[in-house]
Design a protein around this motif. Structure first.
Motif, PDB file in Angstrom:
ATOM      1  N   GLN A  93       0.830  -1.208   0.000  1.00  0.00           N
ATOM      2  CA  GLN A  93       0.000   0.000   0.000  1.00  0.00           C
ATOM      3  C   GLN A  93       0.863   1.256   0.000  1.00  0.00           C
ATOM      4  OE1 GLN A  93      -2.497  -0.588   3.422  1.00  0.00           O
ATOM      5  NE2 GLN A  93      -3.804  -2.119   2.410  1.00  0.00           N
ATOM      6  N   GLN A  94       1.960   1.232   0.762  1.00  0.00           N
ATOM      7  CA  GLN A  94       2.887   2.361   0.753  1.00  0.00           C
ATOM      8  C   GLN A  94       3.529   2.523  -0.620  1.00  0.00           C
ATOM      9  OE1 GLN A  94       5.528   1.265   3.947  1.00  0.00           O
ATOM     10  NE2 GLN A  94       4.226   2.132   5.541  1.00  0.00           N
ATOM     11  N   ALA A  95       3.856   1.394  -1.243  1.00  0.00           N
ATOM     12  CA  ALA A  95       4.437   1.427  -2.585  1.00  0.00           C
ATOM     13  C   ALA A  95       3.458   2.021  -3.587  1.00  0.00           C
ATOM     14  CB  ALA A  95       4.851   0.019  -3.007  1.00  0.00           C
ATOM     15  N   GLU A  96       2.193   1.718  -3.438  1.00  0.00           N
ATOM     16  CA  GLU A  96       1.187   2.259  -4.344  1.00  0.00           C
ATOM     17  C   GLU A  96       1.066   3.776  -4.193  1.00  0.00           C
ATOM     18  OE1 GLU A  96      -0.440   0.885  -6.754  1.00  0.00           O
ATOM     19  OE2 GLU A  96       0.183  -1.191  -6.431  1.00  0.00           O
ATOM     20  N   GLN A  97       1.239   4.276  -2.984  1.00  0.00           N
ATOM     21  CA  GLN A  97       1.229   5.719  -2.779  1.00  0.00           C
ATOM     22  C   GLN A  97       2.430   6.379  -3.460  1.00  0.00           C
ATOM     23  OE1 GLN A  97      -1.212   7.648  -1.353  1.00  0.00           O
ATOM     24  NE2 GLN A  97      -2.332   5.706  -1.402  1.00  0.00           N
ATOM     25  N   ILE A  98       3.588   5.751  -3.323  1.00  0.00           N
ATOM     26  CA  ILE A  98       4.783   6.274  -4.000  1.00  0.00           C
ATOM     27  C   ILE A  98       4.595   6.230  -5.510  1.00  0.00           C
ATOM     28  CG2 ILE A  98       7.240   5.839  -4.423  1.00  0.00           C
ATOM     29  CD1 ILE A  98       7.326   4.755  -1.497  1.00  0.00           C
TER      30      ILE A  98
END
Length: 370
Positions: free
Chosen positions: A270-275
């Motif tokens: 999920q953090q990667a998707e934000q990045i």
């Protein structure tokens, strides 16, 4: 030379094509370079790209070898053999589409097909001294390509010229229509990234021989996008191949990477998707100001095969290619060479779905000093 995974005789057209063995060809097993898939059933249908190749006056002569399960960047494969890098025999062919790049370098085919999830077309293209295109994500059908589900992977061509890259794209992507030569000098931006002096010097010398309009830009989230891409591919490959890790038939390097990938959490994804959103917005904004972005394909010279057994130690080789899998932008690698005779790739990136313009810009840059 260990380039070919399996001989194939399909079609009777003028253009010869080889296909990475992670892409289905009806009646043949898709082994993805792994002994764990050697007893799998033959493919019941052609992948969409294979069907299009056969419908467009081409003949497929072979399936090409690859880094096992397309989950590695060196191209080293101890089970089926590491493809020899024809132009630079001591160096790695690059992965994962090692055989496809090497086949073009050895002039065994007019063009070949590979896949690119984290640089797996552009990196071997740079290592083997050929052209390689990662199309816009979703532009080319992945139906019949393994792993079945990926939010990063793209099918694309290798060739010995941009013109043949365009021909290949017209075949595998019915919506692709090659552009005529660009009349006006494109506005380009050099991305400020970390790379060896020898790489930068080689590219600067090449560009200095051309009358180009080049600005300089910095992308704040570039390194974050590289790490985000790693998290996403780790998570998705574990979903695809977790069961195979119990067979005892996967090579040690890929087995270790998969087991490590199992530790990737939903929160990290999920953090990667934000990045991914932030980085994509940054690149989109730059491409409103410029026709294309330029940077090295690889941050350092390709290592020798004898030094590259540990894939993890060389993951930084994908530092400059993997971010554009995250953003989905089309990117092409143009082959250059240092004065000492080492391969270097110049990477050009364009707007999403502007694959035709990207190829036209690449042709302009290549021919500007000829």
């Amino acid at each position: 030379m260990n380039i070919v995974a399996e001989d194939v005789h399909l079609g009777s057209g003028m253009l010869t094509v080889m296909v990475k063995d992670s892409i289905d060809i009806q009646g043949f097993k898709t082994r993805s370079g792994s002994r764990s898939l050697e007893d799998s059933a033959v493919a019941e249908n052609h992948a969409d790209v294979v069907a299009r190749v056969l419908a467009n006056d081409c003949k497929i002569t072979a399936k090409t070898n690859l880094h096992e399960l397309a989950f590695g960047i060196t191209g080293i494969n101890h089970t089926f053999g590491t493809p020899l890098n024809p132009k630079y025999p001591a160096l790695i062919p690059g992965g994962s589409s090692s055989g496809s790049a090497a086949a073009v370098a050895a002039q065994l085919a007019d063009f070949t097909l590979g896949t690119d999830t984290g640089g797996s077309i552009r990196m071997p293209a740079a290592c083997c001294g050929v052209y390689g295109l990662k199309p816009t994500f979703g532009r080319v059908s992945r139906n019949g390509v393994h792993p079945e589900t990926s939010s990063l992977d793209c099918v694309g061509p290798f060739a010995n010229s941009v013109e043949m890259i365009e021909t290949a794209m017209q075949i595998i992507d019915p919506s692709f229509s090659a552009l005529n030569a660009i009349e006006q000098t494109p506005k380009l931006a050099w991305l400020d990234v970390d790379a060896d002096v020898s790489i930068i010097s080689c590219i600067e010398k090449f560009l200095s021989q051309r009358n180009l309009d080049i600005g300089h830009e910095h992308v704040a989230s570039f390194t974050d996008a590289f790490h985000a891409g790693m998290q996403i591919i780790n998570y998705e490959n574990w979903q695809a191949y977790a069961a195979l890790t119990k067979t005892g038939l996967i090579g040690a390097d890929v087995q270790g990477r998969l087991l490590k990938a199992a530790e990737t959490t939903q929160e990290q994804v999920q953090q990667a998707e934000q990045i991914k959103k932030i980085f994509t917005q940054e690149i989109d904004a730059l491409l409103e100001q410029y026709d294309a972005l330029i940077l090295p394909t690889l941050p350092q010279l390709a290592p020798k095969v004898v030094d590259a057994e540990n894939t993890v130690a060389f993951l930084n080789l994908t530092a400059l290619v993997r971010p554009f899998n995250v953003s989905g932008h089309p990117a092409i690698s143009i082959p250059l060479e240092t004065e000492q005779g080492f391969p270097v790739g110049l990477q050009i990136v364009a707007k999403r779905n502007a694959d035709e313009q990207l190829c036209a810009i690449a042709k302009f840059v290549v021919k500007a000093a000829q």
